[in-house]
Design an enzyme around this catalytic site. Structure first.
Site, PDB file in Angstrom:
ATOM      1  N   ARG A  96     -47.484   0.488 -24.530  1.00 31.04           N
ATOM      2  CA  ARG A  96     -47.915  -0.624 -25.323  1.00 31.04           C
ATOM      3  C   ARG A  96     -46.935  -2.155 -24.603  1.00 31.04           C
ATOM      4  O   ARG A  96     -47.241  -3.102 -25.100  1.00 31.04           O
ATOM      5  CB  ARG A  96     -46.671  -0.378 -26.903  1.00 31.04           C
ATOM      6  CG  ARG A  96     -47.007   0.794 -27.780  1.00 31.04           C
ATOM      7  CD  ARG A  96     -46.594   0.909 -28.705  1.00 31.04           C
ATOM      8  NE  ARG A  96     -45.815   1.478 -28.478  1.00 31.04           N
ATOM      9  CZ  ARG A  96     -44.802   2.139 -29.299  1.00 31.04           C
ATOM     10  NH1 ARG A  96     -44.358   1.032 -30.039  1.00 31.04           N
ATOM     11  NH2 ARG A  96     -43.761   3.068 -28.598  1.00 31.04           N
ATOM     12  N   TYR A 111     -39.138 -37.387   1.083  1.00 33.00           N
ATOM     13  CA  TYR A 111     -38.522 -35.102   1.360  1.00 33.00           C
ATOM     14  C   TYR A 111     -37.962 -35.345   2.737  1.00 33.00           C
ATOM     15  O   TYR A 111     -37.935 -35.999   3.178  1.00 33.00           O
ATOM     16  CB  TYR A 111     -40.445 -34.588   2.126  1.00 33.00           C
ATOM     17  CG  TYR A 111     -40.147 -33.603   2.354  1.00 33.00           C
ATOM     18  CD1 TYR A 111     -39.621 -32.117   1.832  1.00 33.00           C
ATOM     19  CD2 TYR A 111     -40.257 -33.068   3.448  1.00 33.00           C
ATOM     20  CE1 TYR A 111     -39.486 -30.893   1.905  1.00 33.00           C
ATOM     21  CE2 TYR A 111     -40.324 -32.057   4.454  1.00 33.00           C
ATOM     22  CZ  TYR A 111     -40.108 -30.932   3.691  1.00 33.00           C
ATOM     23  OH  TYR A 111     -39.246 -29.468   3.580  1.00 33.00           O
ATOM     24  N   GLY A 169     -36.856   7.317 -34.814  1.00 34.37           N
ATOM     25  CA  GLY A 169     -35.880   8.697 -35.264  1.00 34.37           C
ATOM     26  C   GLY A 169     -34.675   8.741 -35.825  1.00 34.37           C
ATOM     27  O   GLY A 169     -33.984   7.469 -35.640  1.00 34.37           O
ATOM     28  N   ASN A 225     -40.156  -1.327 -27.095  1.00 33.79           N
ATOM     29  CA  ASN A 225     -41.311  -1.040 -26.840  1.00 33.79           C
ATOM     30  C   ASN A 225     -42.636  -2.097 -26.139  1.00 33.79           C
ATOM     31  O   ASN A 225     -43.770  -1.261 -25.914  1.00 33.79           O
ATOM     32  CB  ASN A 225     -42.112  -0.190 -28.145  1.00 33.79           C
ATOM     33  CG  ASN A 225     -40.800   1.040 -28.023  1.00 33.79           C
ATOM     34  OD1 ASN A 225     -40.610   1.363 -27.375  1.00 33.79           O
ATOM     35  ND2 ASN A 225     -40.369   1.150 -29.238  1.00 33.79           N
TER      36      ASN A 225
HETATM   37  C1  UD1 Z   1     -36.216   8.143 -28.955  1.00 34.03           C
HETATM   38  C2  UD1 Z   1     -35.976   9.120 -29.647  1.00 34.03           C
HETATM   39  C3  UD1 Z   1     -35.836   8.197 -30.697  1.00 34.03           C
HETATM   40  C4  UD1 Z   1     -35.129   7.368 -30.794  1.00 34.03           C
HETATM   41  C5  UD1 Z   1     -35.804   5.958 -29.798  1.00 34.03           C
HETATM   42  C6  UD1 Z   1     -34.614   5.053 -29.767  1.00 34.03           C
HETATM   43  C7  UD1 Z   1     -36.751  11.114 -28.675  1.00 34.03           C
HETATM   44  C8  UD1 Z   1     -37.736  12.063 -28.801  1.00 34.03           C
HETATM   45  N1  UD1 Z   1     -36.955  10.120 -29.519  1.00 34.03           N
HETATM   46  O1  UD1 Z   1     -37.531   8.015 -29.273  1.00 34.03           O
HETATM   47  O2  UD1 Z   1     -35.551   8.973 -32.297  1.00 34.03           O
HETATM   48  O3  UD1 Z   1     -34.856   6.854 -32.079  1.00 34.03           O
HETATM   49  O4  UD1 Z   1     -35.816   6.891 -29.116  1.00 34.03           O
HETATM   50  O5  UD1 Z   1     -35.064   4.042 -29.276  1.00 34.03           O
HETATM   51  O6  UD1 Z   1     -36.173  11.187 -27.704  1.00 34.03           O
HETATM   52  N2  UD1 Z   1     -39.096   9.104 -21.369  1.00 34.03           N
HETATM   53  C9  UD1 Z   1     -38.483   9.816 -20.403  1.00 34.03           C
HETATM   54  N3  UD1 Z   1     -39.196  10.864 -20.308  1.00 34.03           N
HETATM   55  C10 UD1 Z   1     -40.243  11.144 -20.831  1.00 34.03           C
HETATM   56  C11 UD1 Z   1     -40.255  10.253 -22.036  1.00 34.03           C
HETATM   57  C12 UD1 Z   1     -39.329   9.836 -22.129  1.00 34.03           C
HETATM   58  O7  UD1 Z   1     -37.751   9.348 -19.220  1.00 34.03           O
HETATM   59  O8  UD1 Z   1     -41.156  12.505 -20.668  1.00 34.03           O
HETATM   60  C13 UD1 Z   1     -37.534   8.026 -21.403  1.00 34.03           C
HETATM   61  C14 UD1 Z   1     -38.173   6.700 -21.455  1.00 34.03           C
HETATM   62  O9  UD1 Z   1     -38.932   5.741 -20.185  1.00 34.03           O
HETATM   63  C15 UD1 Z   1     -37.531   5.627 -22.439  1.00 34.03           C
HETATM   64  C16 UD1 Z   1     -37.023   6.639 -22.844  1.00 34.03           C
HETATM   65  O10 UD1 Z   1     -37.167   8.041 -22.608  1.00 34.03           O
HETATM   66  O11 UD1 Z   1     -37.054   5.149 -21.320  1.00 34.03           O
HETATM   67  C17 UD1 Z   1     -36.981   6.925 -24.523  1.00 34.03           C
HETATM   68  O12 UD1 Z   1     -38.570   7.718 -24.274  1.00 34.03           O
HETATM   69  P1  UD1 Z   1     -39.665   6.438 -25.621  1.00 34.03           P
HETATM   70  O13 UD1 Z   1     -41.117   7.178 -25.157  1.00 34.03           O
HETATM   71  O14 UD1 Z   1     -38.856   5.242 -25.450  1.00 34.03           O
HETATM   72  O15 UD1 Z   1     -38.719   7.576 -27.189  1.00 34.03           O
HETATM   73  P2  UD1 Z   1     -38.773   7.022 -28.632  1.00 34.03           P
HETATM   74  O16 UD1 Z   1     -40.404   7.052 -28.747  1.00 34.03           O
HETATM   75  O17 UD1 Z   1     -38.759   5.665 -28.105  1.00 34.03           O
HETATM   76 MG    MG Z   2     -38.795   3.504 -27.230  1.00 34.73          MG
END
Ligand code: UD1
Ligand code: MG
Length: 487
Positions: free
Chosen positions: A19, A372, A146, A234
């Site tokens: 996003r 300058y 979450g 995000n």
């Molecule tokens: C996650 C949490 C959610 C919480 C929120 C807080 C989970 C399943 N959910 O959701 O409960 O409220 O963060 O901001 O954990 N990332 C990786 N590898 C992956 C996926 C994600 O390194 O495969 C990293 C992303 O770069 C990011 C972080 O993990 O920095 C969180 O991932 P994101 O996709 O933002 O999770 P949310 O949907 O925000």
């Molecule tokens: Mg997030």
């Protein structure tokens, strides 16, 4: 309270951040002096972890290069496909098979997190001897996050993602901040049992809580004192919101130490900057990077300083400076541009519409107007005339100009480098100085003036100029005329 016996910090930074709609990975977006990732690493710093593992994936090369700069001791671990936060932590722990004790996991996109809060989370976790502790917060708008689902006794039951939640669960305003403390052995075990049975088909780290609880392990919730710290990022609208919040936090901090910020809404100070007491920051001012502002200095309005040192009592008004040094009580602007390696000594002045680069300007020396100054050394107490150019570039190479102390150079001079003007020397206005000027000499390097009498009357007859010239001539020749009166 016992020191947290911390072994490992894991930062999750492999996501793309779709996003953000950016070619830059989300965690590398800048926010008042650090990237999002840089802020998270700084928040974890006081834990003094033995190992910091950063999970990289999207833009891995860029993130690795950034880590080399800001956290060379951190270990990047590649998560080739982003199969979820649980999968990411699994990859991270594979890289530290010998880890024991507490592991702290932090999402890479929570840049307002304070070190105190991470420390408090770890302390609460260790005191309770919990298997897992999640940092939670009550937020006004939980959309997209979450939710913490508690049982009738108020104990954590599980964490549910919004997209997997029932309408009832969605109404909960207590959210998972994405920051956790775990006992590494029990975390490892639970991670091995994660399923992908959810709306995104991913391994959710959050599912570890229900797994541990169902196995009879103690899991805990630590509620953050200030929910603002837990705000994630995000998209760029959220990033701008975080930037405003951080701006206010930073400005408030400086005002409490004795700095006047005249318009806090238009003053943007990087977290890496320092400002001394009684400095005054006028409106629309940006202080960036390694900038420092000395006691009692005035900066602004409408000024941007990048990696610039401003000495005590100096003033910088409506100007832009990068990598410059402004000495104590020196004065810059309005409308000056100080480029890298511009060094103004005590009480030196760079005035209006003046650009400097690799220029050292001695104590009390002045370059007041329209000039300058590049690749130059100016001694003490010298004055550079208006509209002077230090001609430093021959089209291939840059050359240096040296002006001594107590020199007075005329307006509209060109110093064609390499050239030297000695102490106490003068140069005439309009001179093009191509050769050295000895100390105490007066250099004149310009065409002689020649007046062609009567030219306008002869060559421009019938013009207003000719008429004015004619009248001036009559006035001069008339006895008692105004031009000769009193002679
Ligand atoms: C996650 C949490 C959610 C919480 C929120 C807080 C989970 C399943 N959910 O959701 O409960 O409220 O963060 O901001 O954990 N990332 C990786 N590898 C992956 C996926 C994600 O390194 O495969 C990293 C992303 O770069 C990011 C972080 O993990 O920095 C969180 O991932 P994101 O996709 O933002 O999770 P949310 O949907 O925000
Ligand atoms: Mg997030």
């Amino acid at each position: 309270m016992s020191q947290p016996h911390l072994r490992t910090v894991v930062v999750l930074a492999a996501g793309e951040g779709k996003r953000m709609k950016s070619s830059l990975p989300k965690v590398l977006h800048p926010l008042l002096g650090r990237t999002l990732l840089g802020h998270v690493l700084a928040a974890a710093e006081p834990l003094g972890a033995d190992r910091t593992v950063v999970v990289v994936g999207h833009g891995a090369d860029q993130v690795r290069a950034h880590l080399t700069e800001v956290a060379p001791a951190a270990t990047p671990v590649l998560q080739e496909r982003q199969l979820g936060t649980g999968h990411a932590v699994r990859m991270a722990l594979d890289a530290v098979p010998d880890a024991t004790g507490t592991v702290v996991v932090i999402n890479g996109d929570v840049p307002l997190l304070r070190p105190e809060t991470v420390v408090a989370l770890v302390e609460a976790h260790e005191e309770a001897a919990a298997a897992a502790t999640v940092l939670a917060a009550e937020v006004p708008d939980p959309t997209g996050l979450g939710r913490i689902v508690r049982d009738v006794q108020g104990r954590l039951e599980h964490i549910v993602e919004e997209r997997d939640a029932t309408p009832q669960q969605r109404a909960l305003r207590e959210i998972n901040a994405g920051i956790y403390a775990f006992d590494v052995a029990r975390l490892r075990e639970a991670l091995g049992k994660l399923s992908t049975d959810n709306d995104q088909g991913e391994e959710y780290l959050t599912d570890v809580f229900a797994l541990l609880r169902d196995a009879g392990e103690p899991v805990a919730v630590h509620v953050a004192a200030d929910h603002v710290e837990t705000l994630g990022c995000n998209d760029r609208v959220e990033l701008a919101g975080l930037r405003r919040l951080l701006r206010d936090r930073v400005n408030e901090g400086w005002m409490r130490t004795g700095v006047s910020i005249l318009d806090p809404h238009t003053t943007w100070i990087d977290v890496t900057v320092t400002v001394e007491r009684d400095a005054v920051l006028d409106q629309n001012t940006q202080l960036q990077g390694a900038t420092t502002v000395g006691a009692g200095a005035l900066v602004g309005p409408d000024t941007t300083l990048v990696d610039t040192v401003v000495g005590e009592g100096a003033s910088v008004v409506r100007s832009h400076a990068v990598g410059a040094e402004v000495g104590p009580q020196a004065s810059v602007g309005p409308y000056a541009y100080l480029r890298p390696e511009s060094r103004l000594a005590r009480k030196a002045k760079v005035g209006t519409f003046v650009e400097t680069k690799k220029a050292s300007i001695g104590e009390g020396s002045k370059v007041p107007h329209l000039s300058y100054v590049g690749d130059a050394t100016i001694g003490d107490h010298s004055n550079i005339g208006a509209a002077t150019v230090f001609v430093n570039y021959d089209g291939v190479r840059k050359h240096h100009t040296t002006i001594g102390s107590h020199a007075r150079t005329g307006a509209d001079n060109m110093f064609v480098a390499p050239v030297r003007v000695g102490d106490g020397a003068y140069t005439a206005a309009g001179s093009v100085i191509v050769g050295d000027v000895p100390a105490g000499a007066m250099a004149v390097a310009r065409g002689q003036q020649r007046n062609v009498e009567g030219w306008v009357l002869r060559k421009r007859a019938g013009t207003a100029a000719a008429e004015a010239a004619r009248q001036a001539g009559e006035g001069a020749s008339e006895p008692g005329g105004s031009a000769s009166e009193g002679d």
